[in-house]
Design a protein around this motif. Sequence first.
Motif, PDB file in Angstrom:
ATOM      1  N   ALA A 168      29.004  44.620  47.370  1.00 11.86           N
ATOM      2  CA  ALA A 168      27.745  43.980  46.989  1.00 11.86           C
ATOM      3  C   ALA A 168      27.782  43.455  45.564  1.00 11.86           C
ATOM      4  O   ALA A 168      27.026  42.545  45.207  1.00 11.86           O
ATOM      5  CB  ALA A 168      26.590  44.965  47.153  1.00 11.86           C
ATOM      6  N   THR A 169      28.675  44.006  44.731  1.00  5.98           N
ATOM      7  CA  THR A 169      28.646  43.658  43.302  1.00  5.98           C
ATOM      8  C   THR A 169      29.921  43.038  42.766  1.00  5.98           C
ATOM      9  O   THR A 169      29.887  42.375  41.724  1.00  5.98           O
ATOM     10  CB  THR A 169      28.329  44.907  42.459  1.00  5.98           C
ATOM     11  N   VAL A 170      31.076  43.243  43.409  1.00  3.17           N
ATOM     12  CA  VAL A 170      32.341  42.783  42.825  1.00  3.17           C
ATOM     13  C   VAL A 170      33.222  42.103  43.861  1.00  3.17           C
ATOM     14  O   VAL A 170      33.078  42.308  45.069  1.00  3.17           O
ATOM     15  CB  VAL A 170      33.127  43.958  42.184  1.00  3.17           C
ATOM     16  N   ALA A 171      34.142  41.283  43.350  1.00  2.00           N
ATOM     17  CA  ALA A 171      35.177  40.652  44.175  1.00  2.00           C
ATOM     18  C   ALA A 171      36.536  41.014  43.597  1.00  2.00           C
ATOM     19  O   ALA A 171      36.716  41.013  42.373  1.00  2.00           O
ATOM     20  CB  ALA A 171      35.001  39.133  44.200  1.00  2.00           C
ATOM     21  N   THR A 172      37.495  41.321  44.467  1.00  2.00           N
ATOM     22  CA  THR A 172      38.815  41.761  44.023  1.00  2.00           C
ATOM     23  C   THR A 172      39.894  40.895  44.663  1.00  2.00           C
ATOM     24  O   THR A 172      39.845  40.599  45.863  1.00  2.00           O
ATOM     25  CB  THR A 172      39.063  43.234  44.402  1.00  2.00           C
ATOM     26  N   GLY A 173      40.862  40.505  43.857  1.00  2.00           N
ATOM     27  CA  GLY A 173      42.014  39.755  44.328  1.00  2.00           C
ATOM     28  C   GLY A 173      43.071  39.785  43.250  1.00  2.00           C
ATOM     29  O   GLY A 173      43.336  40.835  42.661  1.00  2.00           O
ATOM     30  N   ILE A 174      43.673  38.650  42.975  1.00  2.00           N
ATOM     31  CA  ILE A 174      44.653  38.550  41.897  1.00  2.00           C
ATOM     32  C   ILE A 174      44.203  37.480  40.913  1.00  2.00           C
ATOM     33  O   ILE A 174      43.284  36.697  41.200  1.00  2.00           O
ATOM     34  CB  ILE A 174      46.069  38.235  42.426  1.00  2.00           C
ATOM     35  N   ASN A 199      39.479  48.925  45.646  1.00  2.00           N
ATOM     36  CA  ASN A 199      38.597  47.753  45.648  1.00  2.00           C
ATOM     37  C   ASN A 199      37.127  48.056  45.397  1.00  2.00           C
ATOM     38  O   ASN A 199      36.280  47.180  45.593  1.00  2.00           O
ATOM     39  CB  ASN A 199      38.737  46.971  46.968  1.00  2.00           C
ATOM     40  N   ASP A 200      36.788  49.281  44.962  1.00  2.00           N
ATOM     41  CA  ASP A 200      35.410  49.516  44.565  1.00  2.00           C
ATOM     42  C   ASP A 200      35.247  49.139  43.095  1.00  2.00           C
ATOM     43  O   ASP A 200      36.176  48.620  42.466  1.00  2.00           O
ATOM     44  CB  ASP A 200      34.985  50.963  44.838  1.00  2.00           C
ATOM     45  N   SER A 201      34.070  49.394  42.533  1.00  2.00           N
ATOM     46  CA  SER A 201      33.792  48.921  41.172  1.00  2.00           C
ATOM     47  C   SER A 201      34.003  49.998  40.119  1.00  2.00           C
ATOM     48  O   SER A 201      33.372  49.978  39.064  1.00  2.00           O
ATOM     49  CB  SER A 201      32.352  48.397  41.084  1.00  2.00           C
ATOM     50  N   ALA A 202      34.911  50.952  40.380  1.00  2.00           N
ATOM     51  CA  ALA A 202      35.243  51.993  39.405  1.00  2.00           C
ATOM     52  C   ALA A 202      36.754  52.017  39.199  1.00  2.00           C
ATOM     53  O   ALA A 202      37.530  51.911  40.161  1.00  2.00           O
ATOM     54  CB  ALA A 202      34.748  53.357  39.885  1.00  2.00           C
ATOM     55  N   PHE A 203      37.182  52.168  37.928  1.00  2.00           N
ATOM     56  CA  PHE A 203      38.602  52.198  37.592  1.00  2.00           C
ATOM     57  C   PHE A 203      38.890  53.352  36.652  1.00  2.00           C
ATOM     58  O   PHE A 203      38.013  53.813  35.924  1.00  2.00           O
ATOM     59  CB  PHE A 203      39.036  50.874  36.942  1.00  2.00           C
ATOM     60  N   VAL A 204      40.143  53.787  36.672  1.00  2.00           N
ATOM     61  CA  VAL A 204      40.598  54.857  35.788  1.00  2.00           C
ATOM     62  C   VAL A 204      41.499  54.259  34.713  1.00  2.00           C
ATOM     63  O   VAL A 204      42.400  53.474  35.016  1.00  2.00           O
ATOM     64  CB  VAL A 204      41.355  55.946  36.557  1.00  2.00           C
ATOM     65  N   ILE A 205      41.241  54.632  33.463  1.00  2.00           N
ATOM     66  CA  ILE A 205      42.141  54.321  32.350  1.00  2.00           C
ATOM     67  C   ILE A 205      42.520  55.647  31.704  1.00  2.00           C
ATOM     68  O   ILE A 205      41.643  56.398  31.271  1.00  2.00           O
ATOM     69  CB  ILE A 205      41.482  53.396  31.316  1.00  2.00           C
ATOM     70  N   LYS A 206      43.797  55.945  31.644  1.00  2.00           N
ATOM     71  CA  LYS A 206      44.261  57.186  31.032  1.00  2.00           C
ATOM     72  C   LYS A 206      45.690  56.996  30.561  1.00  2.00           C
ATOM     73  O   LYS A 206      46.311  55.955  30.827  1.00  2.00           O
ATOM     74  CB  LYS A 206      44.176  58.359  32.018  1.00  2.00           C
ATOM     75  N   ASP A 207      46.227  57.985  29.881  1.00  2.00           N
ATOM     76  CA  ASP A 207      47.596  57.927  29.406  1.00  2.00           C
ATOM     77  C   ASP A 207      48.580  58.048  30.559  1.00  2.00           C
ATOM     78  O   ASP A 207      48.260  58.559  31.643  1.00  2.00           O
ATOM     79  CB  ASP A 207      47.855  59.047  28.397  1.00  2.00           C
ATOM     80  N   PHE A 208      49.801  57.590  30.302  1.00  2.00           N
ATOM     81  CA  PHE A 208      50.883  57.701  31.280  1.00  2.00           C
ATOM     82  C   PHE A 208      51.077  59.166  31.687  1.00  2.00           C
ATOM     83  O   PHE A 208      51.001  60.081  30.864  1.00  2.00           O
ATOM     84  CB  PHE A 208      52.183  57.157  30.682  1.00  2.00           C
TER      85      PHE A 208
END
Length: 364
Positions: free
Chosen positions: A96-102, A216-225
């Motif tokens: 409903a809120t985002v579109a995902t591709g490249i 493909n949802d609207s949440a992402f993780v950013i963390k160290d390697f």
Amino acid sequence: MTHNNKGFTLVELSIVLVIIGLTLGAILGVANTQLQAARTSSTKQKEEAIKLALVNFISRNNRLPCPAVATIAPGATGYGIEAANPGVCTGTTTTATVATGIVPWSSIGITDENASDGYYNRFTYQVTLEATNRTARTIAGLRGAISIHYSTPIAMGSPAAGNQANNCTPAGGTFNPCASVAVVVSHGSNGFGSYGSDGVQRVMPTGADETENTNNDSAFVIKDFSNDQANPFDDIVLALSSTDLLGPLTNHGSLDDYNSVLNRNFSEIRSAVASNAIANKVDILGVYTYPLPAALPALSPDTANDPWGNPYVYQRLTPSIDALSLGSTPAFTLTSRGPDGLTPTVDDLQQIVYVNNLQPALLK
């Protein structure tokens, strides 16, 4: 005749081979570390170049591009081009809120090679759908719907209650001004979940954190390697807020920020109200009375709506003005519902217009 030349014994040869092996291993280890560092650096540089290209796209089109469809093969129609129908982004994976591709490299003016990370996989690009359907009138109100987190499971809100890294929702608010409008994701050296230039998706990740960046949802993780066997993580994520994308344009003066748009609209509305009052003035015993309209007079769409596309709320407080009216009396209020489109809420923006703001125009 006696020969004193002696060859290496097997033990000595074994020691030499071990030393050579250790030396080569160390050399290869250093070389591999340097190679990985170079690929990581290249990936981050490419992400910054993509960010700049997106800013330039906004300056030309007053919106962000849709993603390109990830599964289109080289040479096929639509390869590297943003998906059709901004606001819908046909063919991409949408919620409903985002579109995902490249990354749509052709549409934003970068090369095919720069649309792939340092590991030769396509960058994933997710964008808030609404941001692809902005106009010159509403681009200043660019807002995001993407949350960034320190880990899984996703917990909305700031620590300690949540693990969201980009939450700055004001107390009592319903809108988060720090939400990301778009993200650009490299899926790292393992490439799990990424697409190749052939339009084929790589093996999907099994770790929870990398899975979050491919679902493909609207949440992402950013963390160290992390090389944790159960939950490895090598993704390189660039999250872009409205400030990241509009700041270079507003600072340069090529785009008005939302405050400038609001002030301009409020000024034009004040003038329209005054003109309406003058057109409908009434002469009572030689004294002109200027009735204020009960509702806003007809306005152009550029003036009638705020930067978030919502009509201004007008409330008349004084029915009419004449030469004896007290200048400190409120005449009317103008209210923008703010980014959340609701009123009354904490992000509302209001201007009170006083009688003395109108009298110079009415009585001259």
